[in-house]
Scaffold this motif. Structure first.
Motif, PDB file in Angstrom:
ATOM      1  N   ILE A  10      17.524 -18.138 -19.648  1.00 19.44           N
ATOM      2  CA  ILE A  10      18.173 -17.225 -18.703  1.00 19.44           C
ATOM      3  C   ILE A  10      18.959 -17.989 -17.644  1.00 19.44           C
ATOM      4  N   ILE A  11      18.312 -18.968 -16.999  1.00 19.87           N
ATOM      5  CA  ILE A  11      18.983 -19.604 -15.860  1.00 19.87           C
ATOM      6  C   ILE A  11      20.145 -20.509 -16.286  1.00 19.87           C
ATOM      7  N   LYS A  12      20.149 -20.975 -17.532  1.00 15.68           N
ATOM      8  CA  LYS A  12      21.287 -21.768 -18.012  1.00 15.68           C
ATOM      9  C   LYS A  12      22.563 -20.935 -18.050  1.00 15.68           C
ATOM     10  N   LYS A  13      22.407 -19.623 -18.170  1.00 13.06           N
ATOM     11  CA  LYS A  13      23.569 -18.728 -18.230  1.00 13.06           C
ATOM     12  C   LYS A  13      24.132 -18.421 -16.846  1.00 13.06           C
ATOM     13  N   PHE A  14      23.398 -18.804 -15.784  1.00 17.25           N
ATOM     14  CA  PHE A  14      23.880 -18.549 -14.421  1.00 17.25           C
ATOM     15  C   PHE A  14      25.264 -19.146 -14.187  1.00 17.25           C
ATOM     16  N   GLY A  70      24.182 -21.974  -9.352  1.00 20.72           N
ATOM     17  CA  GLY A  70      25.144 -22.249 -10.413  1.00 20.72           C
ATOM     18  C   GLY A  70      26.151 -21.159 -10.656  1.00 20.72           C
ATOM     19  N   GLY A  71      25.978 -20.000 -10.002  1.00 17.67           N
ATOM     20  CA  GLY A  71      26.916 -18.905 -10.192  1.00 17.67           C
ATOM     21  C   GLY A  71      28.195 -19.105  -9.388  1.00 17.67           C
ATOM     22  N   LYS A  72      29.163 -18.226  -9.644  1.00 14.95           N
ATOM     23  CA  LYS A  72      30.422 -18.227  -8.897  1.00 14.95           C
ATOM     24  C   LYS A  72      30.397 -17.037  -7.956  1.00 14.95           C
ATOM     25  N   ALA A  73      30.677 -17.265  -6.674  1.00 18.16           N
ATOM     26  CA  ALA A  73      30.608 -16.199  -5.676  1.00 18.16           C
ATOM     27  C   ALA A  73      31.962 -15.958  -5.024  1.00 18.16           C
ATOM     28  N   SER A 284      19.950 -13.136 -12.841  1.00 19.99           N
ATOM     29  CA  SER A 284      19.070 -13.056 -14.014  1.00 19.99           C
ATOM     30  C   SER A 284      19.397 -11.829 -14.856  1.00 19.99           C
ATOM     31  N   ILE A 285      19.616 -10.703 -14.204  1.00 21.80           N
ATOM     32  CA  ILE A 285      19.983  -9.476 -14.922  1.00 21.80           C
ATOM     33  C   ILE A 285      21.300  -9.677 -15.677  1.00 21.80           C
ATOM     34  N   CYS A 286      22.278 -10.268 -15.003  1.00 22.57           N
ATOM     35  CA  CYS A 286      23.575 -10.525 -15.636  1.00 22.57           C
ATOM     36  C   CYS A 286      23.452 -11.528 -16.794  1.00 22.57           C
ATOM     37  N   ALA A 287      22.434 -12.381 -16.727  1.00 21.24           N
ATOM     38  CA  ALA A 287      22.211 -13.380 -17.778  1.00 21.24           C
ATOM     39  C   ALA A 287      21.401 -12.820 -18.951  1.00 21.24           C
ATOM     40  N   GLY A 288      21.066 -11.540 -18.898  1.00 23.69           N
ATOM     41  CA  GLY A 288      20.375 -10.911 -20.021  1.00 23.69           C
ATOM     42  C   GLY A 288      18.890 -10.678 -19.821  1.00 23.69           C
ATOM     43  N   ALA A 289      18.367 -10.987 -18.638  1.00 23.80           N
ATOM     44  CA  ALA A 289      16.942 -10.762 -18.375  1.00 23.80           C
ATOM     45  C   ALA A 289      16.657  -9.271 -18.235  1.00 23.80           C
ATOM     46  N   ASP A 290      15.444  -8.851 -18.611  1.00 27.21           N
ATOM     47  CA  ASP A 290      15.058  -7.480 -18.308  1.00 27.21           C
ATOM     48  C   ASP A 290      14.548  -7.434 -16.869  1.00 27.21           C
ATOM     49  N   LEU A 291      14.187  -6.245 -16.401  1.00 27.91           N
ATOM     50  CA  LEU A 291      13.790  -6.067 -15.005  1.00 27.91           C
ATOM     51  C   LEU A 291      12.601  -6.966 -14.638  1.00 27.91           C
ATOM     52  N   TYR A 292      11.615  -7.037 -15.534  1.00 27.88           N
ATOM     53  CA  TYR A 292      10.410  -7.821 -15.277  1.00 27.88           C
ATOM     54  C   TYR A 292      10.724  -9.317 -15.244  1.00 27.88           C
ATOM     55  N   GLU A 293      11.489  -9.802 -16.211  1.00 27.58           N
ATOM     56  CA  GLU A 293      11.850 -11.226 -16.248  1.00 27.58           C
ATOM     57  C   GLU A 293      12.641 -11.613 -15.000  1.00 27.58           C
ATOM     58  N   ALA A 294      13.574 -10.750 -14.601  1.00 23.50           N
ATOM     59  CA  ALA A 294      14.374 -11.024 -13.403  1.00 23.50           C
ATOM     60  C   ALA A 294      13.489 -11.058 -12.165  1.00 23.50           C
ATOM     61  N   GLY A 295      12.502 -10.162 -12.104  1.00 22.37           N
ATOM     62  CA  GLY A 295      11.583 -10.138 -10.967  1.00 22.37           C
ATOM     63  C   GLY A 295      10.754 -11.396 -10.874  1.00 22.37           C
ATOM     64  N   GLN A 316      18.511 -24.252  -9.839  1.00 19.99           N
ATOM     65  CA  GLN A 316      17.936 -24.064 -11.173  1.00 19.99           C
ATOM     66  C   GLN A 316      16.797 -25.047 -11.412  1.00 19.99           C
ATOM     67  N   ASP A 317      17.018 -26.309 -11.065  1.00 17.19           N
ATOM     68  CA  ASP A 317      15.988 -27.332 -11.287  1.00 17.19           C
ATOM     69  C   ASP A 317      14.721 -27.025 -10.498  1.00 17.19           C
ATOM     70  N   GLU A 318      14.883 -26.531  -9.269  1.00 15.93           N
ATOM     71  CA  GLU A 318      13.718 -26.209  -8.447  1.00 15.93           C
ATOM     72  C   GLU A 318      12.908 -25.064  -9.055  1.00 15.93           C
ATOM     73  N   ILE A 319      13.594 -24.088  -9.644  1.00 14.96           N
ATOM     74  CA  ILE A 319      12.889 -22.976 -10.282  1.00 14.96           C
ATOM     75  C   ILE A 319      12.062 -23.480 -11.461  1.00 14.96           C
TER      76      ILE A 319
END
Length: 333
Positions: A10-14, A70-73, A284-295, A316-319
């Protein structure tokens, strides 16, 4: 349970996700020094300032969290035509946040919160702000900047600090634009403005905010929490509600209530933890996670920043490191 492999996926897609942040932009100033004596003029400490630093605050801290992960804002908001506004834009550039959507308003100052610290303790905070609603002209400029870039973003995050940016008119028009283009819009609200966000995808109030909205002093049971989350979802026509509960973790509600407990960690400073949560959750949601995974992932990111002093962000590394350090607890969730 969410595996480390799934979290990595998931986080690699950020890195490929683009988020627009619309809200109250602020600059946090930290004046750090030593106290060696009390003033002879009044019974107050004299702080000999040794260091000054500026960091992004308010809605711009959300953007800082997005880029740190890692996202673009892209930010859309208002600053004053002043020296602090120039400092603010410079901080955005340092953090690689796109500032094309920022509008200067000659009638209000750049919001700045100055904190005086000594020996790790905050002694004083000074705020410069004007929290009346922005003018219709400024609203239209923000909407124009936002709509012309809508195709370049994946989702929108509305960050409400009740400083006059997210008016009823602006909020409703943003949600209309977002839904027209089939994008997600997540809201970090203030209770007095909840009804501005009818039709948003999701909302992330904290415990106090949802209690204030319903005119309650406290929750008496998990069942009552679920009931009020369901009621909020229905009243505001949301797809889901995410309730952050401080030391009690997070509650999720889409069709039923699910709670994610807090992973124990030493807490030094809760400043900006909500910004970290909503940033990580939406990525996380935008990366394809469901509600629980994102939480679960957002909960870990918040756990990281509360162990830091001042307004902070996670990476990402800290997570991933946090997961490995707490894998036995996380596997039981």
């Amino acid at each position: 349970m969410v595996s480390i492999q799934r979290i990595e996926e998931i986080i690699k897609k950020f890195n490929d996700i683009r988020i627009a942040v619309i809200g109250d932009m602020m600059l946090d100033e930290y004046l750090i020094g030593k106290v060696n004596r009390i003033s002879p003029e009044a019974p107050v400490p004299i702080v000999n300032i040794e260091k000054e630093r500026f960091v992004l605050g308010g809605a711009s801290n959300v953007a800082n969290n997005l880029t740190s992960l890692g996202g673009k804002a892209y930010v859309y908001g208002v600053i004053g035509n002043d020296a602090n506004g120039e400092k603010f834009v410079k901080e955005l550039e340092v953090k690689n946040v796109n500032s094309d959507g920022i509008v200067k308003d000659d009638t209000r100052p750049t919001i700045i919160k100055s904190r005086v610290l000594s020996q790790g303790q905050q002694l004083l905070r000074l705020d410069w702000e004007k929290d009346t609603d922005i003018s219709e002209d400024i609203q239209n400029k923000i909407l124009e900047n936002f709509e012309k870039n809508i195709e370049n973003i994946d989702a929108v995050l509305l960050s409400d600090y009740n400083k006059g940016l997210l008016t009823n008119n602006l909020s409703k028009k943003v949600i209309e634009i977002v839904k027209k283009h089939n994008k997600r819009v997540m809201v970090d609200p203030k209770p007095q403005n909840f009804k501005n966000y009818v039709g948003a995808t999701s909302m992330t109030p904290n415990r106090k905010e949802i209690l204030d909205y319903f005119g309650m002093k406290k929750f008496t049971s998990e069942e009552q929490i679920a009931e009020k989350m369901a009621q909020l979802k229905e009243e505001l026509k949301l797809d889901s509600v995410v309730l952050t509960r401080s030391e009690e973790g997070v509650s999720l509600f889409k069709t039923k209530h699910k709670r994610i407990p807090t992973v124990a960690r030493e807490v030094y400073d809760v400043t900006g933890a909500g910004d970290t949560f909503i940033s990580t959750f939406l990525l996380s949601i935008c990366a394809g996670a469901d509600l629980y995974e994102a939480g679960v992932i957002a909960n870990m990111a918040s756990g990281i920043v509360v162990a830091k002093i001042g307004t902070a962000a996670a990476t990402q590394d800290e997570i991933l490191e946090f997961y490995k350090d707490n894998d036995s607890i996380l596997k039981s969730i």
